[in-house]
Design a protein around this motif. Sequence first.
Motif, PDB file in Angstrom:
ATOM      1  N   VAL A   1     -10.310  10.817   1.821  1.00  0.00           N
ATOM      2  CA  VAL A   1     -10.182   9.462   1.602  1.00  0.00           C
ATOM      3  C   VAL A   1      -9.785   8.270   1.652  1.00  0.00           C
ATOM      4  N   THR A   2      -8.789   7.869   2.464  1.00  0.00           N
ATOM      5  CA  THR A   2      -7.065   7.197   1.527  1.00  0.00           C
ATOM      6  C   THR A   2      -7.318   5.826   1.285  1.00  0.00           C
ATOM      7  N   SER A   3      -9.173   5.575   1.838  1.00  0.00           N
ATOM      8  CA  SER A   3      -9.026   4.040   1.890  1.00  0.00           C
ATOM      9  C   SER A   3     -10.112   4.146   1.561  1.00  0.00           C
ATOM     10  N   ILE A   4     -10.873   2.830   0.668  1.00  0.00           N
ATOM     11  CA  ILE A   4     -12.305   3.101   0.099  1.00  0.00           C
ATOM     12  C   ILE A   4     -12.279   1.261   0.396  1.00  0.00           C
ATOM     13  N   THR A   5     -13.438   0.871   0.704  1.00  0.00           N
ATOM     14  CA  THR A   5     -13.829  -0.732   0.179  1.00  0.00           C
ATOM     15  C   THR A   5     -15.373  -0.983  -0.093  1.00  0.00           C
ATOM     16  N   VAL A   6     -15.325  -1.585  -1.094  1.00  0.00           N
ATOM     17  CA  VAL A   6     -16.417  -2.100  -1.919  1.00  0.00           C
ATOM     18  C   VAL A   6     -16.636  -3.762  -1.694  1.00  0.00           C
ATOM     19  N   ASN A   7     -17.606  -4.352  -2.061  1.00  0.00           N
ATOM     20  CA  ASN A   7     -18.073  -5.733  -2.775  1.00  0.00           C
ATOM     21  C   ASN A   7     -17.671  -6.033  -3.967  1.00  0.00           C
ATOM     22  N   LYS A   8     -17.408  -7.233  -4.388  1.00  0.00           N
ATOM     23  CA  LYS A   8     -17.608  -7.494  -5.882  1.00  0.00           C
ATOM     24  C   LYS A   8     -19.071  -7.497  -6.298  1.00  0.00           C
TER      25      LYS A   8
ATOM     26  N   PRO B   1       4.112  11.322  -5.537  1.00  0.00           N
ATOM     27  CA  PRO B   1       4.731  11.382  -4.594  1.00  0.00           C
ATOM     28  C   PRO B   1       4.702  11.868  -3.150  1.00  0.00           C
ATOM     29  N   ALA B   2       4.031  12.952  -3.677  1.00  0.00           N
ATOM     30  CA  ALA B   2       3.748  14.058  -2.490  1.00  0.00           C
ATOM     31  C   ALA B   2       2.400  13.947  -1.659  1.00  0.00           C
ATOM     32  N   GLY B   3       1.760  12.719  -2.045  1.00  0.00           N
ATOM     33  CA  GLY B   3       0.992  12.187  -1.119  1.00  0.00           C
ATOM     34  C   GLY B   3      -0.316  12.098  -1.484  1.00  0.00           C
ATOM     35  N   MET B   4      -0.737  12.364  -2.502  1.00  0.00           N
ATOM     36  CA  MET B   4      -2.021  12.509  -2.867  1.00  0.00           C
ATOM     37  C   MET B   4      -2.229  10.208  -4.065  1.00  0.00           C
ATOM     38  N   GLU B   5      -2.873  10.164  -2.426  1.00  0.00           N
ATOM     39  CA  GLU B   5      -2.052   8.215  -2.994  1.00  0.00           C
ATOM     40  C   GLU B   5      -3.428   8.004  -1.693  1.00  0.00           C
ATOM     41  N   GLY B   6      -3.899   6.117  -2.465  1.00  0.00           N
ATOM     42  CA  GLY B   6      -4.772   5.671  -1.695  1.00  0.00           C
ATOM     43  C   GLY B   6      -4.923   4.470  -1.844  1.00  0.00           C
ATOM     44  N   GLU B   7      -5.747   3.338  -1.366  1.00  0.00           N
ATOM     45  CA  GLU B   7      -6.384   2.268  -1.923  1.00  0.00           C
ATOM     46  C   GLU B   7      -7.550   2.000  -2.107  1.00  0.00           C
ATOM     47  N   PHE B   8      -8.197   1.292  -2.877  1.00  0.00           N
ATOM     48  CA  PHE B   8      -9.433   1.589  -3.244  1.00  0.00           C
ATOM     49  C   PHE B   8      -9.482  -0.448  -3.392  1.00  0.00           C
ATOM     50  N   ILE B   9     -10.201  -0.873  -2.442  1.00  0.00           N
ATOM     51  CA  ILE B   9     -10.076  -2.514  -2.220  1.00  0.00           C
ATOM     52  C   ILE B   9     -11.739  -3.233  -2.004  1.00  0.00           C
ATOM     53  N   VAL B  10     -11.106  -3.808  -2.955  1.00  0.00           N
ATOM     54  CA  VAL B  10     -13.295  -4.926  -3.089  1.00  0.00           C
ATOM     55  C   VAL B  10     -13.322  -5.844  -2.965  1.00  0.00           C
ATOM     56  N   ASN B  11     -13.591  -6.161  -1.747  1.00  0.00           N
ATOM     57  CA  ASN B  11     -13.824  -7.756  -0.872  1.00  0.00           C
ATOM     58  C   ASN B  11     -14.968  -8.830  -1.745  1.00  0.00           C
TER      59      ASN B  11
ATOM     60  N   PHE C   1      -6.861  -2.089  -4.484  1.00  0.00           N
ATOM     61  CA  PHE C   1      -6.340  -1.024  -6.296  1.00  0.00           C
ATOM     62  C   PHE C   1      -5.356  -0.246  -5.588  1.00  0.00           C
ATOM     63  N   ASP C   2      -4.722   0.675  -6.416  1.00  0.00           N
ATOM     64  CA  ASP C   2      -3.530   1.962  -5.951  1.00  0.00           C
ATOM     65  C   ASP C   2      -5.148   2.725  -6.277  1.00  0.00           C
ATOM     66  N   MET C   3      -5.224   4.454  -5.640  1.00  0.00           N
ATOM     67  CA  MET C   3      -5.819   4.875  -5.585  1.00  0.00           C
ATOM     68  C   MET C   3      -5.001   6.105  -5.720  1.00  0.00           C
ATOM     69  N   TRP C   4      -5.506   7.244  -6.805  1.00  0.00           N
ATOM     70  CA  TRP C   4      -3.925   8.215  -7.221  1.00  0.00           C
ATOM     71  C   TRP C   4      -4.767   8.785  -7.050  1.00  0.00           C
ATOM     72  N   CYS C   5      -3.406  10.642  -7.202  1.00  0.00           N
ATOM     73  CA  CYS C   5      -3.770  11.552  -8.253  1.00  0.00           C
ATOM     74  C   CYS C   5      -2.626  11.535  -9.205  1.00  0.00           C
ATOM     75  N   SER C   6      -3.165  11.205 -10.688  1.00  0.00           N
ATOM     76  CA  SER C   6      -2.374  11.083 -12.154  1.00  0.00           C
ATOM     77  C   SER C   6      -1.459  12.611 -12.221  1.00  0.00           C
ATOM     78  N   VAL C   7      -1.366  13.713 -11.134  1.00  0.00           N
ATOM     79  CA  VAL C   7      -0.853  14.658 -12.082  1.00  0.00           C
ATOM     80  C   VAL C   7       0.686  15.061 -11.762  1.00  0.00           C
ATOM     81  N   GLU C   8       1.510  15.388 -12.168  1.00  0.00           N
ATOM     82  CA  GLU C   8       2.849  15.103 -11.980  1.00  0.00           C
ATOM     83  C   GLU C   8       3.079  15.197 -10.916  1.00  0.00           C
ATOM     84  N   GLY C   9       3.440  14.517 -10.269  1.00  0.00           N
ATOM     85  CA  GLY C   9       4.333  14.883  -8.378  1.00  0.00           C
ATOM     86  C   GLY C   9       3.905  14.820  -7.801  1.00  0.00           C
ATOM     87  N   HIS C  10       2.654  14.528  -8.179  1.00  0.00           N
ATOM     88  CA  HIS C  10       1.155  14.267  -7.001  1.00  0.00           C
ATOM     89  C   HIS C  10       0.868  13.753  -5.770  1.00  0.00           C
TER      90      HIS C  10
END
Length: 173
Positions: A98-105, A163-173, A152-161
């Motif tokens: 899942v690279t994009s999550i959308t929820v409501n405020k 930039p290797a592609g482990m990221e996405g977005e968390f959207i609050v409407n 908001f950014d969503m990501w894996c915090s393990v070093e190097g992960h």
Amino acid sequence: MVYTNKKIFLAGLVLGLFFVAGCTRDEKTSATAPLPEAVAEATRVAATAPIPEAVAEATPVAATTPLPEAVAEATPVAETVDGVKVIRVRAREFSFDVTSITVNKGDRVKIIFENAGTIVHDVGIDGYGRTEIILGGLTDTIEFVAEKSGTFDMWCSVEGHRPAGMEGEFIVN
């Protein structure tokens, strides 16, 4: 001068022999042949060996349990249970399913993070926290109320992960 020519000749001869050896096919050493038992055993041991204490101290690992396969298959990406929006995020090397999550405020959110990879991963969301760094086959959960609107950014915090592609977005409407 003669010495240099001999060196060049010998280097060329050695490289030629490596080339000829690489072009021949031996079933015992082909890429499809099974690994020798000693190598296979060493691989199994390395994959299941405990993390050295110094590494364990530097990389917190959550004391969680594996997600039962029936639950993993039955849990949809997002559903509301008792007023809580439950979202499952599964990680592998080096991506989230899942690279994009959308929820409501104001939504109460529970993210169930499953590490389906073979190395440690986590998931973090700017401003909302992150799971523990966990081993492959384990799960961890974070819960919060989505109080801030935005992306908001969503990501894996393990070093190097990240930039290797482990990221996405968390959207609050």
